[in-house]
Design an enzyme around this catalytic site. Structure first.
Site, PDB file in Angstrom:
ATOM      1  N   TYR A  14      26.251  52.810  22.514  1.00 51.64           N
ATOM      2  CA  TYR A  14      26.618  52.060  23.728  1.00 51.64           C
ATOM      3  C   TYR A  14      25.420  51.418  24.420  1.00 51.64           C
ATOM      4  CZ  TYR A  14      31.403  53.700  23.480  1.00 51.64           C
ATOM      5  OH  TYR A  14      32.693  53.901  23.081  1.00 51.64           O
ATOM      6  N   ASP A  34      20.466  53.043  12.474  1.00 53.14           N
ATOM      7  CA  ASP A  34      21.489  54.036  12.776  1.00 53.14           C
ATOM      8  C   ASP A  34      21.844  54.785  11.494  1.00 53.14           C
ATOM      9  OD1 ASP A  34      23.486  54.165  15.478  1.00 53.14           O
ATOM     10  OD2 ASP A  34      24.211  55.194  13.679  1.00 53.14           O
ATOM     11  N   ARG A 155      20.559  52.453  32.706  1.00 50.08           N
ATOM     12  CA  ARG A 155      21.297  52.723  33.945  1.00 50.08           C
ATOM     13  C   ARG A 155      22.567  51.899  34.035  1.00 50.08           C
ATOM     14  NH1 ARG A 155      16.935  51.506  38.484  1.00 50.08           N
ATOM     15  NH2 ARG A 155      17.469  53.407  39.543  1.00 50.08           N
ATOM     16  N   VAL A 156      23.046  51.401  32.875  1.00 50.05           N
ATOM     17  CA  VAL A 156      24.160  50.440  32.926  1.00 50.05           C
ATOM     18  C   VAL A 156      25.520  51.131  32.946  1.00 50.05           C
ATOM     19  CG1 VAL A 156      22.916  48.542  31.896  1.00 50.05           C
ATOM     20  CG2 VAL A 156      24.008  50.226  30.408  1.00 50.05           C
ATOM     21  N   LYS A 207      16.545  59.267  36.743  1.00 51.09           N
ATOM     22  CA  LYS A 207      17.807  59.001  36.041  1.00 51.09           C
ATOM     23  C   LYS A 207      18.809  60.138  36.264  1.00 51.09           C
ATOM     24  CE  LYS A 207      20.924  57.970  33.102  1.00 51.09           C
ATOM     25  NZ  LYS A 207      21.695  56.793  32.901  1.00 51.09           N
ATOM     26  N   ARG A 214      26.204  61.091  41.904  1.00 48.93           N
ATOM     27  CA  ARG A 214      27.601  60.662  41.730  1.00 48.93           C
ATOM     28  C   ARG A 214      28.501  61.875  41.473  1.00 48.93           C
ATOM     29  NH1 ARG A 214      29.780  55.747  41.824  1.00 48.93           N
ATOM     30  NH2 ARG A 214      31.337  55.139  40.269  1.00 48.93           N
ATOM     31  N   HIS A 245      33.187  54.214  58.383  1.00 50.66           N
ATOM     32  CA  HIS A 245      31.953  54.567  59.092  1.00 50.66           C
ATOM     33  C   HIS A 245      30.779  53.938  58.330  1.00 50.66           C
ATOM     34  CE1 HIS A 245      28.559  56.920  60.482  1.00 50.66           C
ATOM     35  NE2 HIS A 245      29.304  57.378  61.476  1.00 50.66           N
ATOM     36  N   ARG A 247      27.845  54.816  57.650  1.00 52.75           N
ATOM     37  CA  ARG A 247      26.958  55.643  56.817  1.00 52.75           C
ATOM     38  C   ARG A 247      27.720  56.640  55.957  1.00 52.75           C
ATOM     39  NH1 ARG A 247      24.536  54.428  61.291  1.00 52.75           N
ATOM     40  NH2 ARG A 247      25.467  56.139  62.469  1.00 52.75           N
ATOM     41  N   CYS A 261      27.682  60.776  30.352  1.00 51.06           N
ATOM     42  CA  CYS A 261      26.517  60.852  31.234  1.00 51.06           C
ATOM     43  C   CYS A 261      26.711  61.797  32.406  1.00 51.06           C
ATOM     44  CB  CYS A 261      26.205  59.455  31.744  1.00 51.06           C
ATOM     45  SG  CYS A 261      26.068  58.300  30.394  1.00 51.06           S
ATOM     46  N   LYS A 316      37.682  56.736  31.673  1.00 51.79           N
ATOM     47  CA  LYS A 316      37.951  55.949  32.884  1.00 51.79           C
ATOM     48  C   LYS A 316      38.680  54.670  32.462  1.00 51.79           C
ATOM     49  CE  LYS A 316      33.567  53.437  33.252  1.00 51.79           C
ATOM     50  NZ  LYS A 316      32.464  53.085  34.149  1.00 51.79           N
TER      51      LYS A 316
HETATM   52  N1  SAJ Z   1      34.848  59.023  38.708  1.00 52.28           N
HETATM   53  C1  SAJ Z   1      35.620  59.643  39.677  1.00 52.28           C
HETATM   54  N2  SAJ Z   1      35.486  59.221  40.970  1.00 52.28           N
HETATM   55  C2  SAJ Z   1      34.635  58.211  41.322  1.00 52.28           C
HETATM   56  C3  SAJ Z   1      33.846  57.587  40.322  1.00 52.28           C
HETATM   57  C4  SAJ Z   1      33.974  58.017  39.012  1.00 52.28           C
HETATM   58  O1  SAJ Z   1      36.400  60.562  39.403  1.00 52.28           O
HETATM   59  O2  SAJ Z   1      34.577  57.889  42.513  1.00 52.28           O
HETATM   60  C5  SAJ Z   1      34.935  59.485  37.310  1.00 52.28           C
HETATM   61  C6  SAJ Z   1      35.375  58.391  36.325  1.00 52.28           C
HETATM   62  O3  SAJ Z   1      36.759  58.311  36.258  1.00 52.28           O
HETATM   63  C7  SAJ Z   1      34.747  58.886  35.047  1.00 52.28           C
HETATM   64  C8  SAJ Z   1      33.440  59.534  35.528  1.00 52.28           C
HETATM   65  O4  SAJ Z   1      33.625  59.811  36.898  1.00 52.28           O
HETATM   66  O5  SAJ Z   1      35.537  59.885  34.433  1.00 52.28           O
HETATM   67  C9  SAJ Z   1      32.198  58.689  35.334  1.00 52.28           C
HETATM   68  O6  SAJ Z   1      32.475  57.325  35.585  1.00 52.28           O
HETATM   69  P1  SAJ Z   1      31.461  56.332  36.328  1.00 52.28           P
HETATM   70  O7  SAJ Z   1      32.104  54.988  36.336  1.00 52.28           O
HETATM   71  O8  SAJ Z   1      31.069  56.895  37.627  1.00 52.28           O
HETATM   72  O9  SAJ Z   1      30.152  56.384  35.460  1.00 52.28           O
HETATM   73  P2  SAJ Z   1      29.790  56.165  33.903  1.00 52.28           P
HETATM   74  O10 SAJ Z   1      29.673  57.503  33.259  1.00 52.28           O
HETATM   75  O11 SAJ Z   1      30.680  55.176  33.253  1.00 52.28           O
HETATM   76  O12 SAJ Z   1      28.332  55.532  34.074  1.00 52.28           O
HETATM   77  C10 SAJ Z   1      27.343  56.257  34.813  1.00 52.28           C
HETATM   78  C11 SAJ Z   1      26.670  55.271  35.779  1.00 52.28           C
HETATM   79  N3  SAJ Z   1      25.849  55.999  36.741  1.00 52.28           N
HETATM   80  C12 SAJ Z   1      25.926  55.755  38.068  1.00 52.28           C
HETATM   81  O13 SAJ Z   1      26.717  54.982  38.560  1.00 52.28           O
HETATM   82  C13 SAJ Z   1      24.974  56.510  38.934  1.00 52.28           C
HETATM   83  C14 SAJ Z   1      25.840  54.269  35.000  1.00 52.28           C
HETATM   84  O14 SAJ Z   1      25.110  53.431  35.883  1.00 52.28           O
HETATM   85  C15 SAJ Z   1      24.850  55.014  34.063  1.00 52.28           C
HETATM   86  O15 SAJ Z   1      24.065  54.119  33.306  1.00 52.28           O
HETATM   87  C16 SAJ Z   1      25.681  55.841  33.113  1.00 52.28           C
HETATM   88  O16 SAJ Z   1      26.410  56.812  33.891  1.00 52.28           O
HETATM   89  C17 SAJ Z   1      24.750  56.520  32.144  1.00 52.28           C
HETATM   90  O17 SAJ Z   1      24.684  56.046  30.995  1.00 52.28           O
HETATM   91  O18 SAJ Z   1      24.031  57.434  32.534  1.00 52.28           O
END
Ligand code: SAJ
Length: 424
Positions: A14, A34, A155-156, A207, A214, A245, A247, A261, A316
Site C-alpha cells: 500500500y 517484492d 503518513r498517508v 509516527k 487517533r 466547541h 477546542r 496501522c 473502513k
Molecule cells: N475509525 C473510527 N472512528 C474514527 C476514525 C476512524 O472508528 O473517528 C476507525 C476506522 O473505521 C478504521 C480505523 O479507525 O477501522 C482506522 O481508520 P483511519 O481512517 O483513522 O486510519 P487508517 O488506518 O486508514 O490510516 C491511518 C492514518 N493516520 C492518522 O490519521 C493519524 C494515516 O494518515 C496513516 O498514514 C496510516 O494510519 C498509517 O499507515 O499509519
C-alpha cells in the site's frame, strides 16, 4: 540538482507501490522489489493490484515510461527505500521486525559509499539505531559517514494515498544532519508539503504518536457511545454538538479500529514502556471490545440463533483492505456462538470468510449488521430496501457506523438499532 538517480523500493504494498510509482514519474529510475510474483507480474504489466483512486493510472504511466520495473531481487541503486510490513506478534503484542531485517539483509550486498537508506515502515523507537544500522554495517561501510540513513515514516490515508503522498508534510529523521538533508533532497522531488528534519528516534516516535492519538480518541468516542446508550441519548448528536466547541474534536464511535496501522502502532510505544503506557493499552482494549458490544446488540435484537448478513469486510468505507478489520473479529465471535454468517463487500476480494453478493447474503437472513461505511451501502434507496426486505426471514438492522438512512429502513418495516443511540 538531483543527486540520486536510481532507487530501489523494497516492498510493493500500500505504501511501496505508490511511492515507487511517484519517484518513477518524477525522473528517477526505480526498481520495485517484492516476494509476491503475482504482484510483480501485475505491476510489470502496468496494473495496480491495490484498489486506490488514481493508482492504476500512476502505475501504468510509471511502467510505460520504463522508469519503473518490478523484480524479486534488489539491484544496485543510489537510494534504497524500505516499505515492508512491521506486523504485531499477537501473542505478545510486540513488534515483529523480521521483514525489516530481511529487507536490510537483501540490500546490504548492493550498498556502496554514499548510498542512501530510508526506512518508511512504521517501527518501534530505536529500530534504525539498533536493528537497521548493525545490518547495513555488515557491508563494511559506516553509517553516518559512508552511508546516509534516515527514517521517513509514511503518513498517508488509504483512500487518499496519492494526494496525501504529495501534499502531506513529511518528517525525516536522519542518523545525522547529512543523512536527513540527503533524504530531504530525494523526497522534495514530489512532496509539496513541508519537510521537517529531526533525529531518527524522534521520527519513529512521531509516527507512533500520530496513530496513537487517533486510537485513544476513538476509544473515548466508543466509551461515550456505550454510556450514551445507557442514558437513552444519541452519542452522535452529543458529539456533533460538543464538537461545535472550538477546542473539542471527538472522533467517531464504531465497531472497532481496523487496518494495518492504528490497531498496531500504539503497541509499539507500549512495548518500549509497558508500565507507563497505561492509557494507550486501555484504549486498545476498549476499541478491541467494541465487536463484543455489537454481538450483545445482536443477541438482544434477535436472540441466540439466526442467519446474519454482515455488510462490509473492509476495515473502513470505500477501501478493499480487510486487514485487522472489526468484521474479522465479529465473524469469529458469531461463528463460535453458532450463528450462520454471510459477509458481503463490494470492494474486498480476499477475506478469511466466504464472501457473498448482496442477494445471497440476505436470502432468509434474520439481521443485517452494517460494519463498513461503503458508498454502495450508504446510497441504498427505498426500492433497494423494499427488494431486500422481501428476501429476508426477519427484518432487523444494526448500523454500527450511523451511516444509513434509518427512516427509509424503518418505513420498510425494519427494526433498527444504531450503535451509540438509544434515543426514542
Ligand atoms: N475509525 C473510527 N472512528 C474514527 C476514525 C476512524 O472508528 O473517528 C476507525 C476506522 O473505521 C478504521 C480505523 O479507525 O477501522 C482506522 O481508520 P483511519 O481512517 O483513522 O486510519 P487508517 O488506518 O486508514 O490510516 C491511518 C492514518 N493516520 C492518522 O490519521 C493519524 C494515516 O494518515 C496513516 O498514514 C496510516 O494510519 C498509517 O499507515 O499509519
Amino acid at each position: 540538482m538531483i543527486m540520486s538517480k536510481t532507487i530501489c523500493v523494497i516492498g510493493l504494498g500500500y505504501i511501496g507501490l505508490p511511492t515507487a510509482s511517484m519517484f518513477a514519474t518524477h525522473g528517477y529510475t526505480v526498481r520495485g522489489v517484492d516476494v509476491n510474483e503475482g504482484l510483480l507480474n501485475q505491476v510489470n504489466n502496468g496494473e495496480s493490484p491495490i484498489e486506490e483512486p488514481g493508482l492504476n493510472t500512476l502505475v501504468r504511466a510509471a511502467v510505460l515510461s520504463k522508469n519503473l520495473s518490478a523484480s524479486t531481487k534488489p539491484s544496485e541503486a543510489d537510494a534504497f527505500i524500505i516499505c515492508v510490513p512491521t506486523p504485531l506478534n499477537s501473542s505478545t503484542n510486540t513488534s515483529d521486525l523480521d521483514y525489516v531485517r530481511a529487507a536490510a539483509e537483501s540490500i546490504t550486498p548492493y550498498l556502496k559509499t554514499n548510498s542512501i537508506v530510508v526506512l518508511e515502515s512504521t517501527s518501534p523507537p530505536g529500530t534504525i539505531e539498533n536493528v537497521l544500522i548493525p545490518i547495513l554495517e555488515k557491508s563494511g561501510l559506516r553509517a553516518g559517514t559512508d552511508l546516509f540513513v534516515a527514517h521517513c515514516p509514511e503518513r498517508v490515508l488509504p483512500g487518499k494515498i496519492l494526494t496525501e503522498l504529495v501534499e502531506n508534510d513529511r518528517i525525516i529523521g536522519g542518523i545525522n544532519e547529512n543523512s536527513a538533508n540527503r533524504v530531504k533532497e530525494l523526497y522534495q522531488s514530489f512532496v509539496s508539503g513541508t519537510i521537517y528534519l529531526t533525529d531518527s528516534t524522534t521520527a519513529e516516535m512521531c509516527k507512533l504518536i500520530e496513530n496513537t492519538y487517533r486510537d485513544v480518541n476513538i476509544a473515548l468516542a466508543n466509551e461515550l457511545a456505550i454510556i450514551s446508550e445507557k442514558l437513552g441519548i444519541s452519542v452522535w448528536e452529543a458529539i456533533e454538538l460538543a464538537n461545535k466547541h472550538p477546542r473539542v474534536n471527538i472522533h467517531s464511535p464504531g465497531p472497532g479500529v481496523g487496518g494495518h496501522c492504528i490497531p498496531i502502532d500504539p503497541w509499539f510505544i507500549a512495548e518500549t514502556a509497558p508500565d507507563d503506557a497505561k492509557l494507550i493499552k486501555l484504549s486498545r482494549r476498549i476499541n478491541d471490545r467494541m465487536v463484543e458490544h455489537v454481538f450483545h446488540m445482536l443477541k438482544e435484537m434477535i436472540g441466540v440463533t439466526g442467519i446474519i448478513s454482515i455488510f462490509g469486510a473492509a476495515y473502513k468505507g470505500d477501501v478493499d483492505d480487510a486487514r485487522e478489520s472489526p468484521t474479522l473479529h465479529l465473524a469469529e465471535i458469531l461463528c463460535k456462538a453458532g450463528y450462520e454468517i454471510r459477509v458481503c463487500d463490494p470492494h474486498v476480494r480476499r477475506f478469511k470468510y466466504k464472501l457473498y453478493d448482496i442477494d445471497s447474503s440476505i436470502a432468509n437472513s434474520d439481521c443485517i449488521i452494517l460494519m463498513s461505511d461503503h458508498k454502495e451501502f450508504k446510497s441504498t434507496t427505498s426500492d433497494d430496501i423494499e427488494g431486500m426486505s422481501g428476501k429476508m426471514r426477519r427484518k432487523n438492522l444494526i448500523d454500527t457506523r450511523n451511516c444509513l438512512n434509518h427512516e427509509l429502513w424503518k418505513s420498510a418495516g425494519f427494526n433498527v438499532k444504531i450503535l451509540g443511540n438509544t434515543k426514542k
